[in-house]
Design a protein around this motif. Structure first.
Motif, short mmCIF file in Angstrom:
data_model
loop_
_atom_site.label_atom_id
_atom_site.label_comp_id
_atom_site.label_asym_id
_atom_site.label_seq_id
_atom_site.Cartn_x
_atom_site.Cartn_y
_atom_site.Cartn_z
N ASP A 213 105.83 24.32 -12.22
CA ASP A 213 106.59 23.13 -12.60
C ASP A 213 107.93 23.03 -11.89
OD1 ASP A 213 104.75 22.00 -14.34
OD2 ASP A 213 105.40 23.21 -16.03
N PRO A 413 101.96 19.48 -11.50
CA PRO A 413 103.01 19.15 -12.47
C PRO A 413 102.92 17.73 -13.00
CG PRO A 413 103.94 20.34 -10.59
CD PRO A 413 102.52 20.01 -10.23
N SER A 414 102.58 16.77 -12.14
CA SER A 414 102.45 15.39 -12.63
C SER A 414 101.26 15.25 -13.56
CB SER A 414 102.31 14.43 -11.44
OG SER A 414 101.17 14.74 -10.66
N ARG A 416 100.28 17.56 -15.56
CA ARG A 416 100.72 18.13 -16.84
C ARG A 416 101.55 17.11 -17.63
NH1 ARG A 416 102.28 23.06 -13.74
NH2 ARG A 416 100.53 24.50 -13.81
N VAL A 417 102.30 16.27 -16.93
CA VAL A 417 103.07 15.23 -17.62
C VAL A 417 102.13 14.27 -18.33
CG1 VAL A 417 104.66 13.30 -17.31
CG2 VAL A 417 105.03 15.42 -16.06
N THR A 420 100.86 15.95 -21.38
CA THR A 420 101.88 15.97 -22.43
C THR A 420 101.99 14.60 -23.11
OG1 THR A 420 103.12 17.65 -21.20
CG2 THR A 420 104.31 16.42 -22.88
N VAL A 441 108.63 12.81 -23.97
CA VAL A 441 108.01 13.51 -22.84
C VAL A 441 109.08 14.15 -21.95
CG1 VAL A 441 106.61 13.21 -20.77
CG2 VAL A 441 105.96 12.07 -22.87
N LYS A 444 110.34 17.23 -23.62
CA LYS A 444 109.32 18.29 -23.59
C LYS A 444 109.27 18.98 -22.24
CE LYS A 444 105.60 20.60 -24.76
NZ LYS A 444 105.63 21.70 -25.75
N LYS A 445 109.35 18.22 -21.14
CA LYS A 445 109.22 18.78 -19.81
C LYS A 445 110.54 19.29 -19.24
CE LYS A 445 105.89 18.94 -18.21
NZ LYS A 445 104.80 19.90 -18.41
N ASN A 446 111.66 18.92 -19.83
CA ASN A 446 112.95 19.34 -19.30
C ASN A 446 113.80 20.09 -20.32
OD1 ASN A 446 113.18 17.78 -16.49
ND2 ASN A 446 112.32 16.34 -17.99
#
Length: 447
Positions: A213, A413-414, A416-417, A420, A441, A444-446
């Protein structure tokens, strides 16, 4: 008349010698009433030990066996296996690519079959692992749609092989078919499994690197590909099985990211690698640095033109004409100044040349020289963060680096977004506003 089938509860209980109506647990020593062969109380007690006896799903391997693993016969002698690969191929013989791929598939098929019986019919293998000194890791089965699942399955099989062997030699396996399936893996198969794990580990690690990520930029693709080229180079001491794997894998990777297949992509990856402070030393081609110098000038010139145009648009209102600048009145020269006017003009012209700022091309070239003199950084350093710290010292290259290093090495990674977002907007939370979903979102990712 045939003997009555004995309950599997008695694998974990024994009748008390002083009172036949009671049974003693072999695991904890507790006594429970079992009148007339009724085993309901005994089954309930086994649940406390996480032993669930239900039809054919019972944990028959949770009880220790008296058979010593070291004294048990080898799998090859029990099943008549000769140690050759599937299809009759021998690992010592040179084979074609097709036969090599079939021999590679044989051990994997038998490994997968060997893991199914003991660990799908047994919910607890704690004693077997404790006896063999292994970690409590679950076995993994190969899934065609999941990356590296075959590698992970074979690696875990090698780790848990003593436990699997102990389970396969348990005399309580009544079905000959199950026992034959467990004992089918030969010593030659194990050797091939070890070669497979040793060869493919670098590819598994590379997959994790490009699908991370954070800090997985396009600048690391070519260095990873060079690393794979060195790892998959066939050596004289490699076995025939190992050579077949290396040749097959590199035949698939060798045509990727080349100028013949996609020249524009190749040039982009070279420039991204040069702008990545972790791998800049791997670029020795001067043409790459020349392209970066020209690209920095073009990018910086476009930014300057855009700023000037924006400022002019703000200063001049729509529909109004640009006011003319008033003419400056010339200063009257003295007699001496009028006499030496030509010499004074030459002095002013030379002063302007001396104080003139360097051109954009010279700035870009100087920044490239400064960047190349910087010492190498560790691979754990985030490249964009490194450029952010050097933005005042190399402004042109910092802007150019953001353009290249914002491209990720893979689409993982995209993806996975999207996953999510799918987990966030569920049936129970279907009325979330789009703005709230974006914030959830993002956190969650940051976070």
């Amino acid at each position: 008349m045939a003997d009555r089938k004995r309950s599997k509860v008695w694998l974990h209980f024994n009748k008390c010698s002083d009172n036949g109506d009671y049974a003693r647990c072999n695991l904890c020593g507790m006594k429970y009433k079992a009148t007339g062969g009724n085993t309901s109380n005994l089954r309930k007690h086994l649940v406390k030990h996480k032993i669930f006896l239900k039809a054919e799903e019972c944990t028959i391997f949770a009880r220790p066996t008296r058979t010593d693993v070291t004294s048990a016969p080898s799998p090859a002698s029990d099943t008549g296996e000769t140690g050759s690969a599937a299809g009759g191929d021998n690992s010592d013989n040179d084979s074609s690519e097709a036969s090599s791929s079939s021999s590679a598939a044989g051990p994997a098929v038998r490994v997968k079959a060997a893991m199914v019986t003991p660990f799908t019919k047994a919910k607890e293998t704690a004693f077997t692992r404790q006896r063999t000194g292994l970690d409590e890791h679950s076995l993994i089965l190969d899934v065609r749609t999941r990356w590296n699942s075959l590698f992970l399955m074979v690696e875990r099989f090698i780790e848990q092989y003593p436990a699997i062997q102990a389970a396969s030699r348990d005399p309580r396996i009544k079905k000959a078919m199950d026992r034959d399936r467990l004992l089918r893996v030969s010593d030659d198969d194990m050797s091939k499994c070890e070669d497979f794990v040793d060869t493919m580990r670098v590819l598994y690690t590379s997959t994790l690197a490009v699908s991370a990520d954070r800090s997985a930029t396009a600048g690391q693709i070519l260095p990873i590909l060079d690393k794979l080229r060195a790892k998959f180079e066939v050596k004289d001491e490699d076995s025939a099985f190992k050579k077949a794997i290396k040749e097959k894998v590199w035949a698939d990777l060798s045509h990727r990211y080349t100028e013949e297949t996609n020249k524009e992509l190749r040039l982009f990856l070279e420039e991204a690698t040069a702008l990545d402070p972790r791998f800049k030393g791997k670029i020795q081609d001067e043409a790459v640095w020349t392209r970066l110098e020209n690209e920095a000038v073009v990018l910086f010139t476009g930014d300057k033109i855009g700023e000037v145009t924006q400022q002019e648009g703000e200063e001049v209102a729509e529909g109004e004409e640009m006011p003319e600048a008033p003419e400056k009145r010339k200063k009257k020269l003295s007699a001496l100044g009028e006499l030496f006017q030509d010499e004074d003009q030459e002095v002013l012209f030379q002063r302007e040349i001396d104080t003139q700022a360097p051109s954009l091309a010279e700035k870009a070239k100087n920044e490239l020289l400064i960047y190349q003199r910087f010492p190498a950084v560790l691979s754990s350093v985030h490249p964009l963060l490194w450029w952010w710290q050097k933005r005042d010292q190399m402004p042109m290259l910092a802007s150019l680096a953001k353009k290249y290093l914002c491209v990720q090495a893979s689409s993982t990674p995209s993806e996975r977004v999207f996953s999510t977002a799918g987990d966030t907007v569920s049936v129970e939370r279907a009325r979330l506003l789009p703005e709230k979903v974006d914030m959830l979102v993002f956190l969650k990712k940051n976070g």
